[in-house]
Motif scaffolding. Structure first.
Motif: not given
Length: 372
Positions: A213-232
């Motif tokens: 997901x992170x490799x294909x979508x910068x939004x998923x990358x931010x949500x799963x690994x970056x500062x926007x990482x989902x708390x859940x």
């Protein structure tokens, strides 16, 4: 006496012929300005690509010439292979549209067998019809020559040869390389035990892999690994405002770079006016924009461009405006310009006028400027 050793070799292979389909709409403005240019004057469309080859439509307002008596009083139309030093085998259909009904007023097609285009040979670089439509008939039809414009639709099906090694079993040649099956393996991984993230979408759950997901979508990358990482992110991530079928199609595209075949959204699918198909393309465009999957967004734009109709163009234009789809919006404006009388009477236009008066005003201003 030494015994003789016999080695048995077993091989299998498969080869298939397929077609890759694409469409292009060419709108030529200023037909009356071409009068007097004489036979052989060619108006070319922009270049478009189908099956790995570049093509263009050639329109001759006063005939192609050189064909003798029968085509002198006609307009001519041809499909030309533009790719240099190339040979392509293709079916084609060229349709001059009645701009009121969207139906064909004149048709030229390769019937029965495909044509072999060879760009290096003037005699086979293009195919079509010299006596495509009588000029007097065209000029007497306000629907075919609306606003001094001619609209030609082109559908091309390029024949491609796809050799596939189905299975190779050679005991004496262990270095033979089997065909790639990476896509099948990646798709299978969507539901495998290796998945490390789960999404909840309107009561349905989907598993996937963070790295993919992170490799294909910068939004998923931010949500799963970056500062926007989902708390859940270590548990279940809830996805709002996306239908399960749409999210499933999004995941399929992320893993395969292609549409699920059952949706009928692939580039080679027929451009029929199917409501469910158009609705899915709209929802997928929104999802692609939301997760910044650019190729998917472009594919959905093209599906919607090919599916424009009097009843759909207003909703499609509002969607294009909302998601900054410039090419799709321009296509909608061009379609509205050609079918304005019928469109202003539609419910979609009346609803848009009430809800987004500024968008309607901008639409008509741009149409007027394009006519100047």
């Amino acid at each position: 006496m030494p015994m003789e050793t016999t080695t048995t070799t077993a091989t299998e292979s498969m080869s298939k012929m397929e077609t890759v389909r694409g469409t292009h709409r060419f709108t030529f403005h200023g037909y009356s300005l071409c009068k007097g240019g004489g036979a052989g004057r060619c108006i070319r469309s922009g270049t478009f690509t189908v099956g790995g080859y570049d093509w263009c439509i050639c329109f001759y307002p006063e005939g192609q010439g050189g064909g003798g008596g029968g085509d002198r009083e006609h307009v001519s139309v041809k499909l030309r292979l533009v790719t240099r030093c190339a040979t392509a085998t293709a079916f084609y259909e060229l349709r001059l549209l009645d701009q009121d009904t969207g139906r064909a007023a004149a048709v030229a097609r390769a019937s029965g067998a495909p044509r072999v285009f060879a760009s290096s040979n003037p005699g086979t670089a293009c195919f079509g019809r010299r006596a495509f439509m009588e000029r007097s008939k065209l000029e007497a039809s306000p629907a075919c020559l609306r606003g001094d414009s001619v609209v030609i639709d082109c559908a091309v099906r390029v024949v491609v040869h796809d050799p596939v090694v189905a299975a190779v079993r050679r005991r004496e040649a262990p270095d033979d390389v089997p065909p790639s099956n990476i896509l099948r393996q990646l798709v299978a991984q969507v539901e495998s035990e290796g998945a490390d993230v789960t999404f909840a979408v309107q009561g349905e759950t989907f598993t996937a892999h963070r790295l993919m997901l992170a490799a294909r979508s910068p939004v998923f990358k931010a949500e799963l690994y970056g500062a926007m990482k989902e708390k859940d992110a270590d548990h279940v991530i809830a996805i709002a405002d996306v239908q399960p079928a749409v999210f499933k199609a999004l995941l399929h595209f992320i893993y395969t770079d292609d549409m699920p075949p059952d949706l009928g959204l692939a580039a080679s699918d027929d451009d029929d006016d199917d409501t469910d198909r158009i609705d899915m393309a709209r929802h997928l465009l929104v999802a692609a924009d939301r997760y910044a999957v650019e190729r998917l967004r472009v594919i959905c734009e093209r599906v919607l461009r090919r599916s424009l109709g009097v009843e759909t163009v207003i909703d499609t234009m509002a969607l294009a405006e909302q998601h900054s789809c410039g090419e799709l919006k321009e296509a909608c404006l061009e379609f509205i310009d050609s079918h304005s009388k019928r469109i202003v009477e539609s419910d979609g236009y009346k609803n848009l006028k009430r809800a987004c008066p500024l968008l309607v005003a901008d639409m008509w201003e741009r149409i007027v400027r394009s006519r100047v």
